[in-house]
Design a protein around this motif. Sequence first.
Motif, PDB file in Angstrom:
ATOM      1  N   PHE A   1     -33.450 -42.476  12.352  1.00 58.60           N
ATOM      2  CA  PHE A   1     -33.973 -42.894  11.051  1.00 58.60           C
ATOM      3  C   PHE A   1     -33.002 -43.836  10.341  1.00 58.60           C
ATOM      4  O   PHE A   1     -31.787 -43.773  10.540  1.00 58.60           O
ATOM      5  CB  PHE A   1     -34.257 -41.673  10.170  1.00 58.60           C
ATOM      6  CG  PHE A   1     -35.362 -40.810  10.700  1.00 58.60           C
ATOM      7  CD1 PHE A   1     -36.685 -41.133  10.449  1.00 58.60           C
ATOM      8  CD2 PHE A   1     -35.083 -39.687  11.469  1.00 58.60           C
ATOM      9  CE1 PHE A   1     -37.717 -40.340  10.941  1.00 58.60           C
ATOM     10  CE2 PHE A   1     -36.094 -38.898  11.969  1.00 58.60           C
ATOM     11  CZ  PHE A   1     -37.422 -39.226  11.699  1.00 58.60           C
ATOM     12  N   LYS A   2     -33.562 -44.703   9.491  1.00 57.49           N
ATOM     13  CA  LYS A   2     -32.776 -45.652   8.716  1.00 57.49           C
ATOM     14  C   LYS A   2     -33.183 -45.599   7.250  1.00 57.49           C
ATOM     15  O   LYS A   2     -34.222 -45.042   6.896  1.00 57.49           O
ATOM     16  CB  LYS A   2     -32.986 -47.076   9.242  1.00 57.49           C
ATOM     17  CG  LYS A   2     -32.345 -47.364  10.580  1.00 57.49           C
ATOM     18  CD  LYS A   2     -32.465 -48.852  10.905  1.00 57.49           C
ATOM     19  CE  LYS A   2     -31.757 -49.188  12.214  1.00 57.49           C
ATOM     20  NZ  LYS A   2     -31.793 -50.650  12.497  1.00 57.49           N
ATOM     21  N   LEU A   3     -32.359 -46.194   6.417  1.00 56.85           N
ATOM     22  CA  LEU A   3     -32.706 -46.359   5.009  1.00 56.85           C
ATOM     23  C   LEU A   3     -33.609 -47.572   4.879  1.00 56.85           C
ATOM     24  O   LEU A   3     -33.258 -48.673   5.325  1.00 56.85           O
ATOM     25  CB  LEU A   3     -31.441 -46.564   4.172  1.00 56.85           C
ATOM     26  CG  LEU A   3     -31.673 -46.814   2.673  1.00 56.85           C
ATOM     27  CD1 LEU A   3     -32.178 -45.546   1.985  1.00 56.85           C
ATOM     28  CD2 LEU A   3     -30.394 -47.311   2.009  1.00 56.85           C
ATOM     29  N   ALA A   4     -34.793 -47.389   4.289  1.00 47.04           N
ATOM     30  CA  ALA A   4     -35.715 -48.497   4.027  1.00 47.04           C
ATOM     31  C   ALA A   4     -35.458 -49.024   2.623  1.00 47.04           C
ATOM     32  O   ALA A   4     -35.439 -48.257   1.659  1.00 47.04           O
ATOM     33  CB  ALA A   4     -37.161 -48.027   4.156  1.00 47.04           C
ATOM     34  N   ILE A   5     -35.253 -50.324   2.506  1.00 41.49           N
ATOM     35  CA  ILE A   5     -35.037 -50.967   1.210  1.00 41.49           C
ATOM     36  C   ILE A   5     -36.187 -51.943   0.990  1.00 41.49           C
ATOM     37  O   ILE A   5     -36.249 -53.009   1.608  1.00 41.49           O
ATOM     38  CB  ILE A   5     -33.689 -51.712   1.169  1.00 41.49           C
ATOM     39  CG1 ILE A   5     -32.544 -50.773   1.562  1.00 41.49           C
ATOM     40  CG2 ILE A   5     -33.454 -52.314  -0.210  1.00 41.49           C
ATOM     41  CD1 ILE A   5     -31.209 -51.486   1.735  1.00 41.49           C
ATOM     42  N   PHE A   6     -37.144 -51.565   0.142  1.00 41.00           N
ATOM     43  CA  PHE A   6     -38.312 -52.398  -0.126  1.00 41.00           C
ATOM     44  C   PHE A   6     -38.038 -53.271  -1.351  1.00 41.00           C
ATOM     45  O   PHE A   6     -37.689 -52.763  -2.420  1.00 41.00           O
ATOM     46  CB  PHE A   6     -39.545 -51.535  -0.384  1.00 41.00           C
ATOM     47  CG  PHE A   6     -39.936 -50.663   0.788  1.00 41.00           C
ATOM     48  CD1 PHE A   6     -40.716 -51.175   1.808  1.00 41.00           C
ATOM     49  CD2 PHE A   6     -39.527 -49.340   0.864  1.00 41.00           C
ATOM     50  CE1 PHE A   6     -41.091 -50.390   2.891  1.00 41.00           C
ATOM     51  CE2 PHE A   6     -39.887 -48.546   1.932  1.00 41.00           C
ATOM     52  CZ  PHE A   6     -40.671 -49.072   2.952  1.00 41.00           C
ATOM     53  N   ILE A   7     -38.199 -54.578  -1.207  1.00 43.53           N
ATOM     54  CA  ILE A   7     -37.958 -55.492  -2.329  1.00 43.53           C
ATOM     55  C   ILE A   7     -39.261 -56.212  -2.671  1.00 43.53           C
ATOM     56  O   ILE A   7     -39.991 -56.664  -1.794  1.00 43.53           O
ATOM     57  CB  ILE A   7     -36.846 -56.503  -2.011  1.00 43.53           C
ATOM     58  CG1 ILE A   7     -37.145 -57.283  -0.728  1.00 43.53           C
ATOM     59  CG2 ILE A   7     -35.494 -55.788  -1.882  1.00 43.53           C
ATOM     60  CD1 ILE A   7     -36.141 -58.396  -0.429  1.00 43.53           C
ATOM     61  N   GLN A   8     -39.549 -56.313  -3.977  1.00 41.58           N
ATOM     62  CA  GLN A   8     -40.796 -56.941  -4.414  1.00 41.58           C
ATOM     63  C   GLN A   8     -40.651 -58.440  -4.637  1.00 41.58           C
ATOM     64  O   GLN A   8     -41.648 -59.124  -4.877  1.00 41.58           O
ATOM     65  CB  GLN A   8     -41.295 -56.269  -5.699  1.00 41.58           C
ATOM     66  CG  GLN A   8     -41.684 -54.814  -5.521  1.00 41.58           C
ATOM     67  CD  GLN A   8     -42.401 -54.253  -6.714  1.00 41.58           C
ATOM     68  OE1 GLN A   8     -43.170 -54.954  -7.382  1.00 41.58           O
ATOM     69  NE2 GLN A   8     -42.183 -52.978  -7.013  1.00 41.58           N
ATOM     70  N   ARG A   9     -39.406 -58.956  -4.571  1.00 37.49           N
ATOM     71  CA  ARG A   9     -39.162 -60.383  -4.721  1.00 37.49           C
ATOM     72  C   ARG A   9     -38.245 -60.848  -3.602  1.00 37.49           C
ATOM     73  O   ARG A   9     -37.220 -60.206  -3.341  1.00 37.49           O
ATOM     74  CB  ARG A   9     -38.524 -60.675  -6.081  1.00 37.49           C
ATOM     75  CG  ARG A   9     -39.035 -61.927  -6.768  1.00 37.49           C
ATOM     76  CD  ARG A   9     -38.488 -62.050  -8.175  1.00 37.49           C
ATOM     77  NE  ARG A   9     -37.025 -62.005  -8.202  1.00 37.49           N
ATOM     78  CZ  ARG A   9     -36.305 -61.653  -9.262  1.00 37.49           C
ATOM     79  NH1 ARG A   9     -36.914 -61.271 -10.366  1.00 37.49           N
ATOM     80  NH2 ARG A   9     -34.994 -61.660  -9.215  1.00 37.49           N
ATOM     81  N   ALA A  10     -38.570 -61.963  -2.955  1.00 35.97           N
ATOM     82  CA  ALA A  10     -37.828 -62.400  -1.771  1.00 35.97           C
ATOM     83  C   ALA A  10     -36.363 -62.682  -2.069  1.00 35.97           C
ATOM     84  O   ALA A  10     -35.492 -62.426  -1.236  1.00 35.97           O
ATOM     85  CB  ALA A  10     -38.498 -63.637  -1.172  1.00 35.97           C
ATOM     86  N   ASP A  11     -36.057 -63.218  -3.260  1.00 36.21           N
ATOM     87  CA  ASP A  11     -34.669 -63.581  -3.559  1.00 36.21           C
ATOM     88  C   ASP A  11     -33.770 -62.370  -3.813  1.00 36.21           C
ATOM     89  O   ASP A  11     -32.567 -62.526  -4.016  1.00 36.21           O
ATOM     90  CB  ASP A  11     -34.599 -64.550  -4.748  1.00 36.21           C
ATOM     91  CG  ASP A  11     -35.164 -63.964  -6.039  1.00 36.21           C
ATOM     92  OD1 ASP A  11     -35.577 -62.783  -6.033  1.00 36.21           O
ATOM     93  OD2 ASP A  11     -35.201 -64.687  -7.045  1.00 36.21           O
ATOM     94  N   LEU A  12     -34.338 -61.161  -3.789  1.00 39.07           N
ATOM     95  CA  LEU A  12     -33.513 -59.955  -3.920  1.00 39.07           C
ATOM     96  C   LEU A  12     -32.826 -59.587  -2.607  1.00 39.07           C
ATOM     97  O   LEU A  12     -31.997 -58.673  -2.578  1.00 39.07           O
ATOM     98  CB  LEU A  12     -34.377 -58.777  -4.389  1.00 39.07           C
ATOM     99  CG  LEU A  12     -34.897 -58.848  -5.825  1.00 39.07           C
ATOM    100  CD1 LEU A  12     -35.859 -57.700  -6.103  1.00 39.07           C
ATOM    101  CD2 LEU A  12     -33.748 -58.814  -6.826  1.00 39.07           C
ATOM    102  N   GLN A  13     -33.165 -60.286  -1.541  1.00 35.73           N
ATOM    103  CA  GLN A  13     -32.563 -60.020  -0.229  1.00 35.73           C
ATOM    104  C   GLN A  13     -31.039 -59.976  -0.306  1.00 35.73           C
ATOM    105  O   GLN A  13     -30.389 -59.126   0.318  1.00 35.73           O
ATOM    106  CB  GLN A  13     -33.003 -61.105   0.760  1.00 35.73           C
ATOM    107  CG  GLN A  13     -32.316 -61.071   2.110  1.00 35.73           C
ATOM    108  CD  GLN A  13     -32.923 -60.055   3.057  1.00 35.73           C
ATOM    109  OE1 GLN A  13     -34.134 -59.858   3.034  1.00 35.73           O
ATOM    110  NE2 GLN A  13     -32.116 -59.419   3.868  1.00 35.73           N
TER     111      GLN A  13
END
Length: 363
Positions: free
Chosen positions: A80-92
């Motif tokens: 398992f891994k930590l999922a990091i969901f971002i709603q804006r592309a520039d938050l990468q």
Amino acid sequence: MLFDSVRNVKAEVFEDVFDFQSVAIASDSNSGVPLFIPRQDTSAFRNIKDGRGRNRRDPRDMISLGVLAPDGHNKIPDGFKLAIFIQRADLQNHPYVQSAQRQARGEARVIYTGPVQRRALNPGRHRPLRIGSSVGHYGISAGSIGCFCAHRDGGGIGILSNNHVLANTNKANIGDIILQPGRKDGGKRRDIDSRVATLFSFEHISFDVDARNLVDCAFANLLGGVEYDGAAAYCPTSNRQWPVKSKPVQLIAGDAVWKLGRKTARTDGFIVATDIDNVVVAMGSGTGQRLARFDNQISIECTTEHFSQGGDSGSLICASDGSPAALLFAGTERGGSTGFGLTYANPIETVLDVLNLDIHTGS
């Protein structure tokens, strides 16, 4: 990482990076894990609140954390891994995201989703009532019938769907009329043949910055004489049906699921991640749109098409064998690993416990 190890990392990120605090949960809660909210006496709380007021959202309002299998299908115990969901592309490359990746020691995956919005719009009149059919409070457009349930304290059979479908996002009163089909599909409040149920209960959705919503759900009792079919999900366009069981099941990342909804009918997908916290959802429309945070959610996607679209809100998400797993309530139009967007859902056991219901498949 092990599943519990990811949960621990997620907690560390909320506390150390987001400056959130853990909050107490009831001893009978089936969440089983701590929940985190912004500390009211901190700049984090003030920035999130001010951002919502000025429609310039703080980055913490656009980053969600969950538990993910490396490729969405791997079920090895320490995979398992930590999922990091971002709603804006520039938050990468945002410091919060980079810090979260460091906390996970490289065992993380960043997933761009775009904005998360409620799924509220199988149109048509269906008698008997069927799972996936158009339905709604007379004040909304239309959503989907999730399934049929019975209250654990006794009483009649009723419809399970979202708060924003059956209770007009907190605006409804107990006893309000529910239409099938929903208003967008031709249902009319004054038409006695459109009236199928009355609102019995719903879980209030809080829009406070420090709120921790777990579900978007409501229950409406069927009116006398209204027939229903709770044993199967039926698609009128293909004239096919799939059995639905009454006993809920808990699934993990990679498990196959399907749903039948008003807008996209039958779609098949798989669970991307579970235990997702800080899913901030845009609810309402136009100037009336508000943001609500949800914790302990499930995300689903499909490899060939959208798993859900506007109008599928309230759909029951089932395992391959028809066992109920989750209640669909929100999604994104793009993003995810396939580009078809992510669907978000409440674990069905949490929904049933909050409303004190059991799924009913018999007539």
